[in-house]
Design an enzyme around this catalytic site. Structure first.
Site, mmCIF file in Angstrom:
data_model
loop_
_atom_site.group_PDB
_atom_site.id
_atom_site.type_symbol
_atom_site.label_atom_id
_atom_site.label_comp_id
_atom_site.label_asym_id
_atom_site.label_seq_id
_atom_site.Cartn_x
_atom_site.Cartn_y
_atom_site.Cartn_z
ATOM 1 N N ASP A 1 0.849 -1.184 0.000
ATOM 2 C CA ASP A 1 0.000 0.000 0.000
ATOM 3 C C ASP A 1 0.885 1.233 0.000
ATOM 4 O OD1 ASP A 1 -2.462 1.575 0.518
ATOM 5 O OD2 ASP A 1 -3.222 -0.338 1.289
ATOM 6 N N ASP B 1 -3.349 4.720 -2.268
ATOM 7 C CA ASP B 1 -4.457 5.062 -1.391
ATOM 8 C C ASP B 1 -5.050 6.432 -1.732
ATOM 9 O OD1 ASP B 1 -5.809 4.535 1.374
ATOM 10 O OD2 ASP B 1 -5.000 6.563 1.572
ATOM 11 N N GLU C 1 6.696 -6.425 -15.160
ATOM 12 C CA GLU C 1 5.951 -5.172 -15.069
ATOM 13 C C GLU C 1 5.327 -4.983 -13.681
ATOM 14 O OE1 GLU C 1 3.831 -4.140 -18.702
ATOM 15 O OE2 GLU C 1 2.047 -3.883 -17.453
ATOM 16 N N HIS D 1 -11.328 -3.399 3.110
ATOM 17 C CA HIS D 1 -11.323 -3.057 4.540
ATOM 18 C C HIS D 1 -12.162 -1.823 4.865
ATOM 19 C CE1 HIS D 1 -8.427 -0.547 2.584
ATOM 20 N NE2 HIS D 1 -8.353 0.235 3.642
ATOM 21 N N ASP D 2 -12.794 -1.230 3.842
ATOM 22 C CA ASP D 2 -13.595 -0.022 4.073
ATOM 23 C C ASP D 2 -15.085 -0.254 3.893
ATOM 24 O OD1 ASP D 2 -11.340 1.592 4.541
ATOM 25 O OD2 ASP D 2 -11.055 1.935 2.396
HETATM 26 C C1 GLC Z 1 -8.370 4.955 2.025
HETATM 27 C C2 GLC Z 1 -8.246 3.725 2.877
HETATM 28 C C3 GLC Z 1 -8.966 3.946 4.159
HETATM 29 C C4 GLC Z 1 -8.335 5.110 4.861
HETATM 30 C C5 GLC Z 1 -8.331 6.343 3.949
HETATM 31 C C6 GLC Z 1 -7.438 7.393 4.510
HETATM 32 O O1 GLC Z 1 -9.679 5.194 1.640
HETATM 33 O O2 GLC Z 1 -8.704 2.609 2.187
HETATM 34 O O3 GLC Z 1 -8.937 2.819 4.972
HETATM 35 O O4 GLC Z 1 -9.036 5.396 6.027
HETATM 36 O O5 GLC Z 1 -7.831 6.052 2.688
HETATM 37 O O6 GLC Z 1 -6.102 7.017 4.397
#
Ligand code: GLC
Ligand code: MG
Length: 603
Positions: free
Chosen positions: A147, A253, A313, A382-383
């Site tokens: 990430d 992100d 790649e 995860h969101d």
């Molecule tokens: C992205 C992530 C989330 C986080 C946000 C701020 O949306 O997936 O979990 O809270 O960014 O970094």
């Protein structure tokens, strides 16, 4: 004429020249035709998907490290835990894992608030642990995508600390403003009305610098000033650091938030008082065109590593919700793949097979063989509420079947392969800052803890996740819903189906762009044909939104055949029908709600 003479005269004169001419031309034409036809034969009969870059051939499995596997007993998952579970990941057949952040962070947003981009947070382990993880993944041919959070850092980053103190080097690393006098008071107000995604003003007054700073997310997540060349260099250095460690790509992100309007003394129109509305346009704070230049520079940087570490790649995938097709395509052109969240955002309980088809067609529009725009689908992260809760446990298998048989690269969130459901946490137990921004009644609609509950490995204490006290308690349904029991079960399970589909999708019929949707008379039934030139043809059919009554569909016309062989079935159907690997009449495919089938069409 004597015989001798005849021979000598056989090839003399104009007739003979003409003859030779014709023979030569015929030979040339024959060679040309054979070459051409052969090339046709080769392309028609040997569509070769092994030429695709690795990221077009694989399934991506997202791991939220805090919740995957704890090895040191602190109740928080760690890098060694991921290493420990690599055999399981390999058994899924996935070729890549994406790790949510494990970098140094005060964990206000559980790692999405980074204080040092090139350090491993002690809670997750050490750099040695990361290197060991890399070595072990390499042995298993699993790529690691990490990430990357370019929009903001933690307020505990050294950069922010120095920026607050007006240190010359760092003073412009963030977005500062003295604010503006609005109400005739002595103190300045924030420069505008922009809202934080987590709720409330996006500006926070800093007592040390005596200015406001902008934060699209938490107060503890100040936005970087990415227009600053020095900041751009810092980000490049961080990317280079991880590329040198051999990572196979980045998940970027919150990318659409990376730049803001230059003139910050403008209000966004139509904003609410407190709550951020994702469906609004936010034309001053999201989707600024500067994004593409940066993306291109990161693509170029990554391409410099193409031949290193045997990775090839690099996969650059961007998180941006609610993109129009035009913006989506700009992401592609800039060398990245924008995550496609349609399966998360657009499917719902009232959407039946025909409705899903519309969504998929819309999703795929403009992507395909004529362009470099490779599709992708995401079913969970995860969101967002887990698919088994969002759409119901009885839809889980059909949804995974769809995800894994659509064109493009699928991304699966850990635990969805076994159908984990959202856990519930009281307001007092809630850890997610997005939930805690609201009150006891409002938090439920915003907290992301439910989809972050620990992985359910087995039926032992804490589901095998931790010997200590898990940072979020385990969902009590782990006793029956866990990976071990699904793996060992003698009767079909979600996990077993998942593995079969991952395996099946490696073959060329699935690993390409080709899809033809089938018009079905039954509104519940979503069906499509997957095929590759010269490859076996497959019918994929699911009953979405139907009830317990069996719906019969005739696929013989659309498949242009009357028989098929069942390759994969959703577990309940598999148990009930016993048809797996057996021949089946394409004219009479019966599916109840939540059932799905992948059928190889026989000639
Ligand atoms: C992205 C992530 C989330 C986080 C946000 C701020 O949306 O997936 O979990 O809270 O960014 O970094
Ligand atoms: Mg731990």
């Amino acid at each position: 004429m004597a015989d001798d003479e005849k021979k000598r005269h056989f090839c003399e004169g104009n007739k003979c020249l003409a003859f030779i001419f014709v023979v030569v031309i015929a030979a040339i034409v024959t060679v040309a035709v054979v070459t051409f036809v052969d090339k046709e034969i080769r392309t028609v009969h040997k569509y070769d998907n092994s030429k695709l870059p690795w990221w077009k051939q694989t399934v991506v499995y997202q791991i939220y490290p805090r919740s995957f596997q704890d090895t040191d007993g602190d109740g928080i998952g760690d890098l060694n835990g991921i290493t420990k579970r690599l055999d399981y990941i390999q058994s899924l057949g996935v070729g890549a894992i994406w790790l949510s952040p494990f970098y140094s962070s005060p964990q206000r947003d559980f790692g999405y608030d980074i204080s040092n981009y090139t350090e491993v947070d002690r809670r997750f382990g050490t750099m040695k642990d990361f290197e060991r993880l890399m070595n072990e993944t390499r042995k298993r041919n699993i790529k690691v995508i990490v990430d990357f959070v370019p929009n903001h850092t933690s307020n505990e980053s050294m950069w922010f600390y120095e920026s607050r103190r007006y240190n010359d080097t760092y003073k412009d690393y963030y977005i500062w403003s003295p604010g503006i006098k609005r109400n005739g008071t002595n103190k300045n107000d924030p420069p505008n009305n922009w809202l934080s995604v987590f709720g409330g003003s996006a500006w926070k007054y800093d007592e040390i610098r005596r200015e406001y700073y902008y934060h699209a997310f938490l107060e503890s997540q100040p936005d970087l000033n990415v227009t600053n060349k020095e900041v751009q260099k810092e980000l490049q250095n961080a990317l280079t650091f991880w590329l040198e460690k051999g990572v196979a790509g980045f998940r970027l992100d919150a990318l659409k938030f990376m730049f803001e309007a230059e003139d910050i003394f403008q209000d966004e129109v139509g904003l609410g008082e407190y709550e951020y509305d994702e469906s609004q346009e936010h034309n001053l704070t999201t989707n600024m065109p500067e994004i593409y230049g940066i993306l291109r520079s990161w693509r170029k940087l990554s391409d410099g590593f193409k031949d290193k570490h045997g990775v090839g790649e690099r996969f650059i995938v961007a998180e941006s919700y609610g993109l129009t097709h035009a913006i989506r395509d700009d992401y592609y052109r800039a060398g990245s793949v924008p995550f496609n969240f349609d399966l998360i955002m657009k499917l719902n309980n009232t959407c039946n097979g025909h409705c899903v088809r519309k969504i998929l067609e819309e999703s795929l529009a403009g992507l395909g063989p004529s362009s470099e725009f490779w599709p992708n689908f995401v079913m969970g992260n995860h969101d967002r509420s887990r698919v088994a809760s969002r759409l119901g446990a009885d839809m889980l298998d059909a949804m995974n079947m769809m995800l894994l048989t659509l064109p493009g690269t699928p991304t699966c969130y850990y635990g969805d392969e076994i159908g984990m459901t959202d856990a519930s946490y009281t307001f007092e137990e809630t850890k997610d800052p997005q939930g805690l921004h609201f009150n006891k009644t409002g938090y439920m609609n915003h907290t992301r803890d439910p989809e972050r509950s620990p992985m359910q490995w087995n039926d032992s204490r804490n589901a095998g996740f931790s010997n200590g006290t898990p940072w979020l308690h385990v969902n009590p349904n782990y006793v029956t819903l866990n990976a071990r029991s699904q793996s060992e079960s003698n009767s079909p399970t979600s996990l077993q189906m998942f593995r079969e589909l991952v395996k099946l999708r490696k073959i060329a019929s699935f690993n390409n762009y080709n899809i033809t949707f089938i018009d079905t008379a039954q509104p519940e039934v979503l069906a499509y044909i997957r095929f590759g030139l010269g490859q076996p043809k497959y019918v994929v059919a699911m009953n979405i939104g139907g009830d317990n009554n069996e719906v019969i569909t005739d696929f013989s016309k659309s498949a242009n055949s009357i028989v098929g062989r069942v390759s994969v079935m959703t577990p309940r159907l598999s148990k009930a029908s016993g048809l797996k690997n057996k021949g089946i009449k394409l004219s009479q495919i019966g599916l109840r709600g939540g059932d799905g089938m992948v059928i190889e069409v026989l000639p």
